[in-house]
Write a protein that holds these residues in place. Structure first.
Motif, short mmCIF file in Angstrom:
data_model
loop_
_atom_site.label_atom_id
_atom_site.label_comp_id
_atom_site.label_asym_id
_atom_site.label_seq_id
_atom_site.Cartn_x
_atom_site.Cartn_y
_atom_site.Cartn_z
N TYR A 196 0.86 -1.23 0.03
CA TYR A 196 -0.13 0.06 -0.06
C TYR A 196 0.79 1.36 0.05
N VAL A 197 0.50 2.45 -0.51
CA VAL A 197 1.00 3.75 -0.41
C VAL A 197 0.21 4.66 0.14
N LEU A 198 0.48 5.46 1.13
CA LEU A 198 -0.04 6.59 1.82
C LEU A 198 -0.19 7.85 0.70
N THR A 199 -1.46 7.96 0.03
CA THR A 199 -1.36 8.90 -1.01
C THR A 199 -1.74 10.42 -0.23
N GLU A 200 -2.44 10.54 0.96
CA GLU A 200 -2.82 11.69 1.47
C GLU A 200 -2.50 11.57 2.88
N VAL A 201 -1.78 12.58 3.57
CA VAL A 201 -1.78 12.57 5.03
C VAL A 201 -1.89 13.96 5.38
N ARG A 202 -2.98 13.92 6.33
CA ARG A 202 -3.31 15.44 6.94
C ARG A 202 -3.21 15.00 8.52
N PRO A 203 -2.20 15.40 9.16
CA PRO A 203 -2.13 15.01 10.62
C PRO A 203 -3.35 15.61 11.41
N GLY A 204 -3.85 14.90 12.27
CA GLY A 204 -5.11 15.15 13.15
C GLY A 204 -6.43 15.34 12.35
N GLU A 205 -6.15 14.94 10.95
CA GLU A 205 -7.68 15.09 10.14
C GLU A 205 -7.85 13.97 9.53
N GLY A 206 -6.66 13.14 8.95
CA GLY A 206 -7.11 11.83 8.23
C GLY A 206 -5.94 11.70 7.10
N PHE A 207 -6.13 10.46 6.59
CA PHE A 207 -5.41 10.09 5.70
C PHE A 207 -5.80 9.10 4.54
N THR A 208 -5.18 8.91 3.55
CA THR A 208 -5.79 7.96 2.44
C THR A 208 -4.73 7.03 2.02
N ASP A 209 -5.00 5.73 1.96
CA ASP A 209 -3.92 4.86 1.73
C ASP A 209 -4.73 3.94 0.20
N GLU A 210 -3.85 3.69 -0.57
CA GLU A 210 -4.23 2.92 -1.80
C GLU A 210 -3.29 1.65 -1.78
N THR A 211 -4.16 0.64 -2.27
CA THR A 211 -3.57 -0.64 -2.68
C THR A 211 -3.92 -1.17 -4.05
N GLU A 212 -2.70 -1.33 -4.78
CA GLU A 212 -3.29 -1.76 -6.28
C GLU A 212 -3.26 -3.29 -6.28
N MET A 213 -4.59 -3.60 -6.89
CA MET A 213 -4.79 -5.01 -7.17
C MET A 213 -5.04 -5.40 -8.57
N PRO A 214 -4.78 -6.77 -8.77
CA PRO A 214 -5.41 -7.07 -10.40
C PRO A 214 -6.54 -6.49 -10.57
N GLY A 215 -6.91 -5.81 -11.54
CA GLY A 215 -8.25 -5.25 -11.94
C GLY A 215 -8.67 -3.94 -11.62
N GLY A 216 -7.70 -3.15 -10.58
CA GLY A 216 -8.05 -1.95 -10.20
C GLY A 216 -7.28 -1.50 -9.06
N VAL A 217 -7.84 -0.66 -8.15
CA VAL A 217 -7.00 -0.10 -6.99
C VAL A 217 -8.26 -0.02 -5.88
N LEU A 218 -7.84 -0.24 -4.48
CA LEU A 218 -8.60 -0.01 -3.31
C LEU A 218 -8.28 1.09 -2.88
N ARG A 219 -9.02 2.20 -2.44
CA ARG A 219 -8.59 3.53 -2.05
C ARG A 219 -9.37 3.47 -0.30
#
Length: 136
Positions: free
Chosen positions: A63-86
């Motif tokens: 997985y990769v951290l695609t957005e990090v906002r301390p104290g507010e939130g974050f987004t991580d993504e996992t690439e899979m066959p057929g697409g991506v999980l966010r």
């Protein structure tokens, strides 16, 4: 194109700082998300950092951290066959010293990957609830 979306939100008295302490320590994620067996992160909890997570009974996934906002939130993504999980994680004010704690999954991909959405998100209520309780 997003082919599946699901989110779960709880209202909590947990502070953003307490939640952030749990979120920003991936090795501790299995303490509140029982579906995870192990999570690693290469380096600091910052945008662009990469790691691996192991779902119980499955091989590790990157997985990769695609957005990090301390104290507010974050987004991580996992690439899979057929697409991506966010996975989007956020905490927002609800008023009166309470907070809205949300975990969201967006799948962008083919029908086969989208069909996995309900299985992936079935434990969101338990995980978000456990996180809130640990931080209150």
């Amino acid at each position: 194109m997003t082919t599946y979306e699901f989110e779960h939100t709880v209202t909590t008295t947990a502070t953003p700082a307490a939640v952030w302490a749990k979120w920003s320590d991936p090795a501790d994620w299995p303490s509140w998300d029982e579906g995870l067996a192990k999570v690693t992160l290469d380096g600091e909890f910052v945008q662009g950092a990469r790691g691996e997570l192991t779902v119980a009974g499955r091989p590790p996934l990157g997985y990769v951290l695609t957005e990090v906002r301390p104290g507010e939130g974050f987004t991580d993504e996992t690439e899979m066959p057929g697409g991506v999980l966010r996975f989007v994680h956020r905490i927002e004010p609800a008023g009166d010293g309470r907070w809205l704690l949300t975990h969201r999954l967006e799948i962008e991909g083919d029908d086969e990957l989208a069909a996995m959405g309900p299985m992936i998100t079935e434990d969101f209520p338990d995980a978000v609830g456990a996180l809130a309780r640990m931080c209150e």
